[in-house]
Design an enzyme around this catalytic site. Structure first.
Site, short mmCIF file in Angstrom:
data_model
loop_
_atom_site.label_atom_id
_atom_site.label_comp_id
_atom_site.label_asym_id
_atom_site.label_seq_id
_atom_site.Cartn_x
_atom_site.Cartn_y
_atom_site.Cartn_z
N SER A 171 -9.98 -0.77 7.28
CA SER A 171 -9.27 -0.53 6.00
C SER A 171 -8.61 -1.65 5.23
CB SER A 171 -8.53 0.55 5.96
OG SER A 171 -9.26 1.80 6.08
N SER A 222 -9.63 1.52 2.91
CA SER A 222 -9.01 2.38 2.26
C SER A 222 -7.73 1.70 1.18
CB SER A 222 -8.18 3.19 2.95
OG SER A 222 -7.41 2.62 3.89
N LYS A 253 0.71 -1.20 -0.10
CA LYS A 253 0.02 -0.09 0.00
C LYS A 253 0.74 1.34 -0.03
CE LYS A 253 -3.99 1.97 2.66
NZ LYS A 253 -4.59 1.71 3.83
#
Lengths: 487, 72
Positions: free
Chosen positions: A172, A148, A75
């Site tokens: 997330s 997210s 990420k």
């Protein structure tokens, strides 16, 4: 979308299977890496913000180790030395960190495949808050992947990465894993170092794996967990994590929150959830109800605490030390204001304002003070639940993946996606989402994945993974994006 | 955005009705212990590397616009 998934068998294998083939000499890390680099370059989901180029070294600081050249998607919230790291924000566009996050450094022997798209500074549940455009769900490109960690989830589900790391502050990792039909684990707060992980809400942020199997999640957690002198809140998981091998659930007690309001859950999700409870019983587990009376206030507490911490953490983006600077020829205050106005997206601004308001003199006790007391009540609810149950289970998300743009005009409706994941974050306990089946979305359309969430007491990751593994075997979920239900 | 923020605060206000009089606040879920270590000098990050990502630097420091608006 079948073109997104590797055409050959290699793209279908889970990481532990790939590692076994490397050990047997049937495959090499280089072969695996180049296959995935090619897949990532063909990314049509906007899952990646940066991708490795064939033959180039990529990120420094991962060294040699047991992961045998295994590609990993990271990420874009993790700092990677020399590789652009933006947290999907314009304010960090072009930023090349001088060091690599501990969690990434611990993936020794792995190779950085790419940096994945996300909601800006991890604020969002649909990946529509990225400054670099939304990520598309590989199951239906008209729908969101969740957020997210939406890029990480879409990459793993869409065959663009064998596994990925993400971060979970209020859901997330778990929610996008659920919406993309993969496994996502949020470890206990403190299990993994946060050093080099761009901070959103520091008392909640935690790094964890997004994978195609529970075994891979265990493998990845074992590698990244541990105490780190650079993060005083990191304690690691005592004894490490072993590959799960449990095949039944006999003697294990699973509790459903008594307050679980069925009205808030989509009918298709409810059906899969109830079928999964049936599967647990079939495997020898016991199902009961426990009261979690304060869990329903989790969203209220979370949307005070997380923005409050964010408003403080994001003060560092001021155009001085890194990232964007606007109006550098005017005075300092003007430069700060113009830089932040130009650099942050709408959701980030919303949360900075909410957080600043909640911490302001005169409102502090009414908002931040009360939210922290609600947090205590939620911790106590879970403590009480775990005296009569080994695990607490819920659907991961109240709905399957929703349409792009469907909830962008209503922040509160968007926040409700986190209804089932936020309480565990506030309590700091580990929780995993595993794919439990497919359900038709409300309003019709092709069936989409449903996640089943299992939460355990702090640092009970091994027991959690063992139970999730047995349930994964029992469910036998093997649907993939781009296949019809009979395929 | 004002309307959105009011809507969110209205939802948050539900916790105003809870009885929380004698409940202690939780700021952190991990029980932290104080850790002591020897006070040994270690190298810090090289200054030039730290200045590399800065929008502007001069004389080994971050350079910023003047804090005071120029009076013209």
């Amino acid at each position: 979308m079948s073109s997104q998934r590797g055409e050959n068998e290699l793209g279908e294998l889970r990481v532990h299977e790939l590692l076994a083939r490397i050990a047997d000499g049937e495959l090499s890390g280089d072969e695996i890496f180049s296959t995935y680099v090619e897949a990532a370059i063909g990314d049509e989901l906007n899952a990646y913000l940066w991708r490795a180029e064939p033959g180039k070294p990529g990120c420094a600081g991962m060294g040699d180790g047991p992961l045998s050249g295994m590609p990993v998607a990271v990420k874009d919230i993790f700092c990677t030395e020399g590789v652009e790291t933006t947290a999907a924000s314009r304010i960090l566009a072009g930023y090349r960190p001088p060091y690599t996050a501990t969690a990434v450094r611990k993936l020794t022997g792995a190779r950085l495949l790419g940096k994945t798209n996300m909601d800006e500074f991890a604020m969002g549940s649909s990946n529509e808050n990225s400054a670099f455009g939304p990520v598309l769900n590989p199951w239906d490109t008209g729908r969101v992947p969740g957020g997210s960690s939406g890029g990480s989830a879409a990459a793993v589900a869409g065959g663009l990465a064998p596994w990925a790391i993400g971060t979970d502050t209020g859901g997330s990792i778990r929610q996008p894993a659920a919406l993309c039909g993969i496994v996502g684990l949020k470890p206990t707060y403190g299990a993994v170092s946060r050093y080099g992980m761009i901070a959103f809400a520091s008392s909640l942020d935690q790094c964890g794996p997004l994978t195609r199997s529970v075994t891979d999640a265990a493998l990845l957690l074992d590698v990244v967990q541990g105490r780190d002198p650079c993060d005083s809140t990191s304690v690691g998981v005592q004894g490490g994590i072993e590959a799960p091998s449990r095949e039944n659930l006999s003697g294990l007690r699973f509790a459903v929150p008594a307050e679980l309001t069925h009205d808030a859950i989509e009918p298709g999700v409810r059906t899969v959830f109830e079928a999964t409870l049936g599967k647990i019983e079939e495997l020898g587990g016991e199902i009961s109800e426990v009261p979690l009376p304060h869990a329903e206030h989790g969203i209220s507490a979370y949307y005070v605490i997380a923005p409050a911490e964010a408003s403080s953490n994001l003060a560092r983006y001021d155009g001085v030390r890194y990232g964007l600077r606007e109006n550098g020829d005017r005075d300092l205050i003007d430069m700060y204001e113009t830089t932040r106005a130009a650099g942050f997206g709408a959701e980030v601004k919303r949360r900075i304002m909410l957080g600043t308001y909640a911490l302001s003199s005169g409102y502090y006790e009414a908002y931040y003070g009360r939210a922290q007391r609600v947090r205590t009540k939620i911790v106590e609810d879970f403590d009480a639940a775990f005296t009569s149950a080994d695990f607490v289970v819920t659907p991961t998300s109240p709905s399957v993946a929703f349409g792009l743009g469907e909830k962008t005009d209503d922040p509160l409706a968007m926040y409700m996606n986190d209804f089932f994941t936020v309480p565990m974050s506030l309590a700091g306990i580990p929780a995993i989402s595993i794919p439990a089946g497919l359900a038709e979305p409300e309003g019709g359309g092709p069936s989409l994945p449903v996640g089943f969430q299992i939460a355990a007491p702090a640092f009970a990751e091994q027991r959690l993974l063992d139970a999730a593994y047995a349930l994964e075997l029992g469910i036998g979920f093997d649907a993939k994006p781009g296949e019809d239900e009979n395929g | 955005m004002a309307g959105e923020l009011s809507g969110i605060l209205e939802h948050v206000d539900r916790i105003a009705k809870l009885e929380l009089e004698n409940v202690p606040p939780t700021a952190h879920v991990v029980e932290l212990e104080n850790v002591l270590r020897a006070d040994e000098p270690r190298p810090s990050w090289p200054r030039q590397e730290m200045l590399e990502p800065a929008p502007d630097s001069a004389s080994g420091a971050f350079r910023v616009p003047s804090p005071q608006a120029e009076s013209e």
